[in-house]
Write a protein that holds these residues in place. Sequence first.
Motif, PDB file in Angstrom:
ATOM      1  N   GLU A 174       0.827  -1.212   0.000  1.00 33.81           N
ATOM      2  CA  GLU A 174       0.000   0.000   0.000  1.00 33.81           C
ATOM      3  C   GLU A 174       0.860   1.261   0.000  1.00 33.81           C
ATOM      4  O   GLU A 174       0.596   2.215  -0.743  1.00 33.81           O
ATOM      5  N   GLY A 175       1.910   1.274   0.815  1.00 33.37           N
ATOM      6  CA  GLY A 175       2.776   2.449   0.892  1.00 33.37           C
ATOM      7  C   GLY A 175       3.540   2.712  -0.396  1.00 33.37           C
ATOM      8  O   GLY A 175       3.443   3.802  -0.981  1.00 33.37           O
ATOM      9  N   ASN A 202       1.558   4.083  -3.293  1.00 28.82           N
ATOM     10  CA  ASN A 202       0.927   5.389  -3.102  1.00 28.82           C
ATOM     11  C   ASN A 202       1.703   6.431  -3.907  1.00 28.82           C
ATOM     12  O   ASN A 202       2.921   6.539  -3.798  1.00 28.82           O
ATOM     13  N   SER A 203       0.991   7.208  -4.704  1.00 30.17           N
ATOM     14  CA  SER A 203       1.659   8.174  -5.588  1.00 30.17           C
ATOM     15  C   SER A 203       2.487   9.193  -4.805  1.00 30.17           C
ATOM     16  O   SER A 203       3.500   9.698  -5.305  1.00 30.17           O
ATOM     17  N   ASP A 204       2.085   9.500  -3.584  1.00 28.70           N
ATOM     18  CA  ASP A 204       2.862  10.439  -2.770  1.00 28.70           C
ATOM     19  C   ASP A 204       4.244   9.885  -2.455  1.00 28.70           C
ATOM     20  O   ASP A 204       5.192  10.640  -2.225  1.00 28.70           O
ATOM     21  N   TYR A 205       4.348   8.559  -2.465  1.00 28.87           N
ATOM     22  CA  TYR A 205       5.642   7.923  -2.183  1.00 28.87           C
ATOM     23  C   TYR A 205       6.489   7.798  -3.443  1.00 28.87           C
ATOM     24  O   TYR A 205       7.608   8.298  -3.513  1.00 28.87           O
TER      25      TYR A 205
END
Length: 215
Positions: free
Chosen positions: A40-41, A44-47
């Motif tokens: 999941e992490g 994530n596009s923020d990652y």
Amino acid sequence: MQRARLNRVHKLTPVMPAPAKPVILTNTKNKIQLNAMLVEGPLNSDYYTNAIQKHTLTTAGVSDVPVAIVGGARIDRHDLCSTHEEADIIITQHAISCSLSGKCVRVVYDDTDVLVLLVYFYHIKCRSRNSAPKIMSSLVKELGVIDIGATATAHTGIADDFLAIHGISGADTVASLHGVGKATVIKIAKKGTFSLSKVSDVAKPLSSYMRHMAR
């Protein structure tokens, strides 16, 4: 009671106490949930848009199409699409793909089934091509490292039969013949009098195979 507990489907969350290992690994739905939580992490596009590493991270097992994160971008790897849930198959598929693309491969895994699959598919797909080296090592540091290419070369005489050996003698992905272990099947293969790859020939009667197994 024990079987019912192991077959129970849990609703897993990142903050809950983790169920016992057998509870997760013996239930497909629990394994899918765990895989989804683990990736999941990174997915994530923020990652991944802020990732500066040059390595490629490929995740598989959450959906049929693996996802690669590289250079701050997400790429759906349709070329590695698989509907098989068995990790042995997915690991082998990805390792062979990397080797054929010119990337050196190290598979860290303690499993004879994976070793057999790696050697067979290296023999079939990589041996005649300019593929990158591939090794398999254990999770235990004291154990040795296996050169997949050298192993395939050393067993060229029976390498074509490795899938049959894998299936007949028992594996996670297929049913096996009762009372026929790996030692028996390898002994038959080394004799060279009967190609185990012929087992897939449905035109031949089962009795012709069993005669060789009984010897």
